[in-house]
Motif scaffolding. Structure first.
Motif, PDB file in Angstrom:
ATOM      1  N   VAL A   1     -12.885  -6.214   3.137  1.00  0.00           N
ATOM      2  CA  VAL A   1     -13.435  -6.521   1.804  1.00  0.00           C
ATOM      3  C   VAL A   1     -12.675  -7.709   1.211  1.00  0.00           C
ATOM      4  CG1 VAL A   1     -13.634  -5.654  -0.564  1.00  0.00           C
ATOM      5  CG2 VAL A   1     -14.334  -4.211   1.344  1.00  0.00           C
ATOM      6  N   GLU A   2     -11.352  -7.689   1.376  1.00  0.00           N
ATOM      7  CA  GLU A   2     -10.537  -8.786   0.834  1.00  0.00           C
ATOM      8  C   GLU A   2     -10.917 -10.119   1.505  1.00  0.00           C
ATOM      9  OE1 GLU A   2      -6.711  -7.860  -0.357  1.00  0.00           O
ATOM     10  OE2 GLU A   2      -5.987  -9.895  -0.363  1.00  0.00           O
TER      11      GLU A   2
ATOM     12  N   LEU B   1      -9.276   2.309  -5.810  1.00  0.00           N
ATOM     13  CA  LEU B   1     -10.149   1.736  -4.776  1.00  0.00           C
ATOM     14  C   LEU B   1     -10.931   2.837  -4.058  1.00  0.00           C
ATOM     15  CD1 LEU B   1      -7.607  -0.851  -3.349  1.00  0.00           C
ATOM     16  CD2 LEU B   1      -9.694  -1.409  -4.588  1.00  0.00           C
TER      17      LEU B   1
ATOM     18  N   LEU C   1     -16.429  -2.347  -8.086  1.00  0.00           N
ATOM     19  CA  LEU C   1     -14.979  -2.557  -8.144  1.00  0.00           C
ATOM     20  C   LEU C   1     -14.522  -3.119  -9.493  1.00  0.00           C
ATOM     21  CD1 LEU C   1     -14.287  -3.881  -4.526  1.00  0.00           C
ATOM     22  CD2 LEU C   1     -13.522  -1.710  -5.497  1.00  0.00           C
TER      23      LEU C   1
ATOM     24  N   ASP D   1      -4.525   2.436  -4.846  1.00  0.00           N
ATOM     25  CA  ASP D   1      -5.364   3.112  -3.863  1.00  0.00           C
ATOM     26  C   ASP D   1      -6.328   4.120  -4.465  1.00  0.00           C
ATOM     27  OD1 ASP D   1      -4.349   1.732  -1.850  1.00  0.00           O
ATOM     28  OD2 ASP D   1      -3.166   3.351  -0.982  1.00  0.00           O
TER      29      ASP D   1
ATOM     30  N   TYR E   1      -4.918  -3.783  -6.194  1.00  0.00           N
ATOM     31  CA  TYR E   1      -5.392  -2.617  -6.947  1.00  0.00           C
ATOM     32  C   TYR E   1      -4.806  -1.336  -6.357  1.00  0.00           C
ATOM     33  CZ  TYR E   1      -8.478  -5.995  -9.002  1.00  0.00           C
ATOM     34  OH  TYR E   1      -8.957  -7.088  -9.671  1.00  0.00           O
TER      35      TYR E   1
ATOM     36  N   LEU F   1     -10.496  -2.128   3.546  1.00  0.00           N
ATOM     37  CA  LEU F   1      -9.964  -2.914   2.427  1.00  0.00           C
ATOM     38  C   LEU F   1      -9.661  -4.343   2.861  1.00  0.00           C
ATOM     39  CD1 LEU F   1      -7.500  -0.428   0.677  1.00  0.00           C
ATOM     40  CD2 LEU F   1      -9.882  -0.907   0.107  1.00  0.00           C
TER      41      LEU F   1
ATOM     42  N   ARG G   1       0.820  -1.213   0.000  1.00  0.00           N
ATOM     43  CA  ARG G   1       0.000   0.000   0.000  1.00  0.00           C
ATOM     44  C   ARG G   1       0.854   1.264   0.000  1.00  0.00           C
ATOM     45  NH1 ARG G   1      -4.108  -0.375  -1.699  1.00  0.00           N
ATOM     46  NH2 ARG G   1      -4.982  -2.412  -1.625  1.00  0.00           N
TER      47      ARG G   1
ATOM     48  N   THR H   1      -8.250  -6.729  -2.821  1.00  0.00           N
ATOM     49  CA  THR H   1      -8.015  -5.277  -2.845  1.00  0.00           C
ATOM     50  C   THR H   1      -6.524  -4.940  -2.888  1.00  0.00           C
ATOM     51  OG1 THR H   1      -8.150  -5.281  -0.441  1.00  0.00           O
ATOM     52  CG2 THR H   1     -10.135  -4.657  -1.624  1.00  0.00           C
ATOM     53  N   SER H   2      -5.690  -5.815  -2.304  1.00  0.00           N
ATOM     54  CA  SER H   2      -4.258  -5.491  -2.227  1.00  0.00           C
ATOM     55  C   SER H   2      -3.584  -5.436  -3.599  1.00  0.00           C
ATOM     56  CB  SER H   2      -3.538  -6.491  -1.324  1.00  0.00           C
ATOM     57  OG  SER H   2      -3.921  -7.804  -1.638  1.00  0.00           O
TER      58      SER H   2
END
Ligand code: SAM
Length: 273
Positions: free
Chosen positions: A22-23, A38, A75, A35, A33, A19, A5, A30-31
């Motif tokens: 969500v993951e 997102l 997303l 920031d 994509y 995040l 990140r 999410t990791s």
């Protein structure tokens, strides 16, 4: 959460927690994509629902299955078209002409299938390409968009008119049925293409291919995840196979040695033998 990140989000623990949840709970990585992307997507949902703050939005996600679905949908940016960036297709056509024997093509991150169908149409249109030798696999992470891809039916609207898109290549409209409100791809074209779910962050390629086209996904992807995705695509290339990425996208520095540029401006590369 991966250590990839950027500092701005590391300074924002509530966003990071969201995040991570969500993951874990929604299965969306999410990791991988970036920031900015997102944030834009999550905040658009928050505005839509009139929610202030990431924690409150996290609670809404816990409570409402519909919101979880809506976020997953938000997303995935599915924007695509037939023969997107027409100047690229002349080079793709050349590449397809050169392949001996079976022509195996992977449209990775294929969205609603128009990219894969465009390649199938090229095979029919170009006398130097034998469509009977062509197999195309379209893959995407989004199951809903894959269902639409298999249907091969595209609604016409003022901002997204498939008929107009098809006119970029002479003769392409011969391969669809046009009605007042939609375009339906002919069965002979659909028969060349198979769609299946595939997540490019998973590491395994979808098979072995002579041409891999992966366009307009990397723009949303964080650098390290992008390098992993390109390795996956590379692993899916037969020796000397070609890779096409989006016109505004670049290959990560680590992967550049694996490819030589066939047409740098149009982002067409060949795997070094
Ligand atoms: C903007 S569309 C690009 C469609 C097409 N390639 C084009 O250039 O017109 C991006 C697609 O990438 C898909 N996608 C996002 N993350 C993915 C992943 N990890 N693996 C596979 N597909 C993914 C999205 O669902 C979306 O359909």
């Amino acid at each position: 959460m991966s250590g990839s990140r950027t500092e701005s989000s590391e300074a924002d623990p509530a966003f990071q927690r969201l995040l991570r949840d969500v993951e874990r709970d929604l299965g969306f990585r999410t990791s991988s994509y970036n920031d900015a992307y997102l944030r834009r997507r999550v905040e658009a949902r928050m505005r839509r629902r009139g929610v202030e703050g990431y924690e409150a939005y996290g609670r809404l996600l816990d409570d409402e299955a519909d919101e979880r679905e809506a976020l997953l949908d938000a997303l995935s940016v599915n924007v695509t078209s037939f023969f997107r960036n027409p100047e690229v297709w002349a080079v793709v056509r050349e590449v397809l002409r050169e392949v001996d024997g079976r022509v195996r093509i992977w449209s990775a991150a294929s969205s609603d299938g128009r990219e894969a169908y465009s390649m199938a149409m090229l095979a029919f249109l170009d006398p130097a390409i034998d469509e009977r030798r062509v197999d195309i696999v379209g893959t995407d992470i989004d199951r809903g968009i894959l269902r639409r891809a298999r249907e091969g039916r595209y609604r016409r609207s003022g901002t997204d008119d498939p008929v107009e898109q098809l006119t970029a290549v002479d003769g392409a409209t011969e391969y669809v049925t046009v009605t007042d409100d939609a375009v339906v791809v002919d069965d002979r074209v659909r028969d060349l293409v198979t769609f299946r779910r595939h997540d490019l962050t998973d590491g395994e390629p979808a098979g072995e291919f002579d041409l891999v086209v992966c366009r307009n996904l990397f723009i949303y992807i964080e650098e390290r995840a992008k390098a992993r995705m390109v390795s996956t695509l590379l692993a899916g290339l037969a020796p000397g196979g070609h890779l096409v990425v989006g016109l505004t996208e670049t290959l990560p520095p680590d992967c550049r040695d694996a490819f030589e540029a066939v047409d740098r401006r149009r982002r067409v590369y060949r795997q070094r033998g």
